[in-house]
Design a protein around this motif. Structure first.
Motif, PDB file in Angstrom:
ATOM      1  N   ASP A  40       0.840  -1.193   0.000  1.00  0.00           N
ATOM      2  CA  ASP A  40       0.000   0.000   0.000  1.00  0.00           C
ATOM      3  C   ASP A  40       0.883   1.252   0.000  1.00  0.00           C
ATOM      4  O   ASP A  40       1.830   1.352   0.788  1.00  0.00           O
ATOM      5  N   PRO A  41       0.594   2.243  -0.843  1.00  0.00           N
ATOM      6  CA  PRO A  41       1.421   3.457  -0.888  1.00  0.00           C
ATOM      7  C   PRO A  41       1.111   4.380   0.289  1.00  0.00           C
ATOM      8  O   PRO A  41      -0.061   4.594   0.620  1.00  0.00           O
ATOM      9  N   VAL A  42       2.151   4.923   0.913  1.00  0.00           N
ATOM     10  CA  VAL A  42       1.955   5.827   2.051  1.00  0.00           C
ATOM     11  C   VAL A  42       2.612   7.184   1.845  1.00  0.00           C
ATOM     12  O   VAL A  42       2.261   8.153   2.511  1.00  0.00           O
ATOM     13  N   ALA A  43       3.602   7.275   0.967  1.00  0.00           N
ATOM     14  CA  ALA A  43       4.274   8.555   0.689  1.00  0.00           C
ATOM     15  C   ALA A  43       4.887   8.470  -0.697  1.00  0.00           C
ATOM     16  O   ALA A  43       4.984   7.387  -1.296  1.00  0.00           O
ATOM     17  N   ALA A  44       5.289   9.636  -1.213  1.00  0.00           N
ATOM     18  CA  ALA A  44       5.893   9.666  -2.552  1.00  0.00           C
ATOM     19  C   ALA A  44       6.887  10.809  -2.631  1.00  0.00           C
ATOM     20  O   ALA A  44       6.768  11.814  -1.922  1.00  0.00           O
ATOM     21  N   VAL A  45       7.845  10.642  -3.538  1.00  0.00           N
ATOM     22  CA  VAL A  45       8.868  11.671  -3.730  1.00  0.00           C
ATOM     23  C   VAL A  45       9.057  11.933  -5.216  1.00  0.00           C
ATOM     24  O   VAL A  45       8.780  11.066  -6.058  1.00  0.00           O
TER      25      VAL A  45
END
Length: 529
Positions: free
Chosen positions: A102-107
């Motif tokens: 599951d995605p929780v953050a992105a850069v």
């Protein structure tokens, strides 16, 4: 006009994209490079089920070469999903994660390596929750809720349909079989991983190029999730290196790429790794099945009752449709005068399953075909002869009110029997020793086309704009997506046939929401029709 009188249709012509693909000129989403482009990466959960207590991005933001770091707090609090009844996903999770991946953050960073380093510097504090990893576990622990919606604790969808009195049919049968089957799930493995490039411009417009089968639905959902006017968004389906249903849903990486581009003022590319594709795959559901069927001595089916339990994984996807498909298509192959179907899709803490290749249908077909073989053996009947006898008739309605038109399955069976040497192989001695050589037979049926839109509306499902210019060229603008099935070529062949021109004089411009009419996507074998 017969097919032999056609000059284009039905002729062995190369697909219109063949040269570009064999020469390596085709530009897939991950091949796109724009000036000043940044590279995005998603930080994904390492827990199957957990509450998110905090996310600290300070160290990641301080890394040289980082343009932006975002969490779910940087996106509108809007959930999404391909079906209106299953809006249960977040581009970046804010409260809890429901599966590993599951995605929780992105850069967004100057290059992929820097983006990966930044992801490793993001500190996420989790409170682990019990992980439910099977149908049985999820049903046995209603106190552990994966979602707060559905038809019951950890039950996404319940279906119950009955057509006639199955108990009376069983009572009148010469043979009644009850069998339990389990069909293992499988993931997609497209040669091209999912990828997307987003470009937000200073005038407030947004363009997304993505490896998607449904650009229209992605366009529609981006407007909702990003809280933008739909007229300011353009979605282009780049050439797709394999779809099979795994690129039908809108995905977090598409949304996140758009948001990162808006924040950085740069184009942003996010290309998923092979590992990430396994997390977002939307592949075939594992299904537990109980099947009870009555037969006469001659092999006719008197009635059938099937129960299915689908392991849906962590999110809805197309699961409601898949649940119905585990039952509603069963009566269209063989005559079933009486039919009952009960199905349930269960949430588990695994990657979500969805619309893989005839979703919901191969699993019960496997069960029924195995059961027919067992019944034929008990009744002393040849399995092929038994199936041939009970084939559904052309131009009839099934027990569950589906209309059957033409049926070519009988002729197909006859040709397969002849070409395979079925009867000689069945009659041959099986040989001595532990290794024996056998031959099996199964048949199936499925529908072609989609009867209605994913969201109900009275607008056309598809459209084509054809433009002829003074140079003699013809341009075709259509929203359909070619995922390898050759629909772009069909769009060139048909006008070339009617207009009497060479298909090479037809220029096909597909799947661009700013240029082409709406098309509802490449699924259910609907495009050529």
């Amino acid at each position: 006009m017969t097919k032999h009188e056609f000059s284009v249709v039905g002729q062995p012509l190369p697909k219109i994209d063949a040269w570009g693909k064999v020469a390596g000129e085709t530009r897939y989403a991950d091949d796109l490079v724009l000036p000043r482009m940044a590279y995005g990466k998603l930080l994904r959960s390492t827990h199957a089920h957990a509450r998110i207590l905090s996310i600290d991005v300070a160290r990641a933001r301080a890394l040289p070469g980082i343009y932006a770091v975002i969490t779910g707090a940087d996106l509108p609090p809007v959930k999404f999903g391909i079906l209106p009844v299953s809006q249960d996903e977040q581009a970046l999770c804010t409260e809890k994660v429901r599966m590993v991946g599951d995605p929780v953050a992105a850069v967004a960073a100057v290059d992929e390596e820097t983006a990966e380093r930044a992801c490793r510097l993001i500190d996420v504090a989790y409170e682990p929750l019990p992980a439910l990893m099977s149908i049985e576990e999820s049903l046995a622990h209603p106190e552990v809720r994966i979602h707060e919606y559905g038809d019951g604790p950890n039950v996404h969808k319940n279906v119950s349909l009955q057509f006639g009195d199955v108990e009376a049919a069983f009572a009148a049968s010469d043979l009644v079989r009850e069998d339990v089957f389990f069909y293992e799930g499988s993931t997609h493995l497209p040669m091209e991983q999912h990828a997307a490039v987003a470009h937000a411009t200073p005038d407030g417009k947004l363009t997304l190029w993505s490896s998607t089968q449904t650009p229209h639905y992605v366009h529609r959902l981006l407007a909702k999730i990003l809280d933008m006017p739909a007229a300011h968004i353009r979605v282009v389906a780049a050439p797709v290196g394999g779809g099979f249903g795994g690129k039908l849903d809108p995905f977090a990486h598409e949304i996140v790429a758009c948001r990162l581009s808006q924040l950085t003022g740069r184009p942003v590319k996010i290309a998923c790794t092979r590992e990430e594709v396994f997390y977002i795959h939307r592949g075939r559901h594992p299904v537990l099945m109980w099947l009870k069927t009555g037969f006469t001595r001659a092999g006719d089916i008197t009635g059938c009752h099937i129960k299915t339990w689908l392991d849906g994984g962590a999110y809805g996807s197309y699961g409601v449709a898949s649940t119905f498909y585990t039952g509603v298509i069963n009566p269209v192959t063989y005559k079933m005068p009486v039919y009952k179907f009960e199905g349930a899709r269960v949430f588990t803490n695994k990657p979500p399953c969805g619309p893989k290749r005839g979703h919901g249908t191969p699993q019960p077909r496997f069960a029924l075909e195995c059961q027919l073989d067992r019944a034929a053996e008990q009744l002393g009947l040849d399995p092929v002869d038994m199936r041939r006898r009970i084939l559904v008739e052309p131009f009839t309605k099934t027990a569950n009110h589906l209309t059957v038109t033409t049926v070519g399955l009988g002729e197909c069976i006859d040709r397969v029997v002849e070409a395979s040497g079925w009867r000689a192989k069945r009659a041959a001695p099986k040989g001595a020793g532990p290794k024996k050589r056998g031959i099996g037979f199964a048949a199936s049926a499925y529908m072609t086309g989609a009867g209605t839109a994913i969201y109900w509306n009275s607008m056309p499902h598809s459209g084509v704009v054809l433009r002829a210019d003074r140079s003699g060229g013809v341009a075709i603008l259509c929203g359909a997506t070619d995922i390898g099935q050759g629909s772009d070529s069909i769009l060139a062949y048909l006008p070339a046939e009617v207009l009497g021109i060479d298909p090479r004089d037809v220029h096909v411009h597909p799947a661009d929401t700013s240029l082409t009419p709406v098309d509802l996507g490449s699924y259910s074998s609907r495009v050529t029709l």
